[in-house]
Motif scaffolding. Structure first.
Motif, short mmCIF file in Angstrom:
data_model
loop_
_atom_site.label_atom_id
_atom_site.label_comp_id
_atom_site.label_asym_id
_atom_site.label_seq_id
_atom_site.Cartn_x
_atom_site.Cartn_y
_atom_site.Cartn_z
N GLU A 177 0.83 -1.21 0.00
CA GLU A 177 0.00 0.00 0.00
C GLU A 177 0.87 1.26 0.00
OE1 GLU A 177 -3.84 1.72 2.48
OE2 GLU A 177 -2.24 0.67 3.57
N LYS A 223 -1.52 2.05 -4.53
CA LYS A 223 -2.85 2.52 -4.19
C LYS A 223 -3.26 2.10 -2.77
CE LYS A 223 -4.48 2.26 -9.00
NZ LYS A 223 -5.48 1.66 -9.90
N ASP A 266 -3.92 -3.38 -6.51
CA ASP A 266 -2.99 -2.72 -7.41
C ASP A 266 -2.09 -3.77 -8.05
OD1 ASP A 266 -1.70 -0.78 -8.81
OD2 ASP A 266 -0.74 0.17 -7.09
#
Length: 206
Positions: free
Chosen positions: A55, A59, A81
């Motif tokens: 993360e 994203k 992602d």
């Protein structure tokens, strides 16, 4: 030995063995469930940390359903992602070792373009398992329809790993089996000796 005494020994011994087996079965099952849950919790923490690491590199993660246990030894992680395959193995090893898990595992990344899992690698902490690692590369990890961007992690030796976490239970179970064997053998010897004694008695009487 009188028939009534032998009958009482057999009945009481059988009841005792049944009771011991029942208690041992309950103990083994309870310990197994506890160790299995402990294993799952550690894996869940490690995979969540891997997802959070990704993360920071891409994203934001979904608000829920990050880690899903598809089967008893297979997990999928939703990262929302595109996954950098070069970093995944490093993050997996780092986080699993951080929670105290040095168990063999294999991983793969879902390719949404062709709808298949791209096999990553088989990670073994035992050099003797190199042949297993080679064979495992020919297997494809199952896909999971709920996520689009995710990776999967499977622990092929999970049952053995859980057993390794409960050595005392295994030892006491073996002792119980040996005890049952000797009790059964002793009853057989007693009955055999009684039969021979009766045959000898009948022969003398005749």
């Amino acid at each position: 030995m009188k028939n009534s005494i032998i009958a009482r020994v057999v009945i009481l011994g059988t009841i005792a063995i049944i009771g011991i087996i029942g208690i041992q079965t309950y103990w083994v099952k309870t310990t197994w469930n506890v160790k299995q849950q402990e294993f799952h919790d550690k894996v869940n923490i490690a995979l969540l940390n891997v997802a959070k690491t990704f993360e920071k590199m891409g994203k934001p993660l979904p608000a829920y359903d990050l880690v899903e246990r598809v089967s008893s030894n297979y997990y999928v992680v939703n990262v929302n992602d595109v996954i950098n395959a070069n970093n995944l193995e490093y993050f997996l090893r780092k986080e699993l070792e951080a929670v105290g898990l040095t168990d063999d595992f294999e991983y793969g990344i879902y390719d949404c373009a062709n709808g298949k899992m791209v096999y990553g690698n088989y990670i073994s902490y035992d050099p003797a398992d190199e042949n297993i690692a080679v064979e495992a590369r020919t297997e494809q990890l199952p896909t999971y329809d709920k996520y689009i961007y995710y990776f999967g992690v499977r622990f092929p030796n999970r049952a053995g790993q859980v057993l390794d976490m409960m050595p005392l239970t295994v030892v006491f179970s073996l002792i119980l089996l040996i005890t049952i064997f000797f009790f059964t053998y002793s009853i057989f010897v007693i009955l055999r000796q009684k039969q021979l004694w009766e045959m000898q008695k009948d022969f003398i009487n005749n």
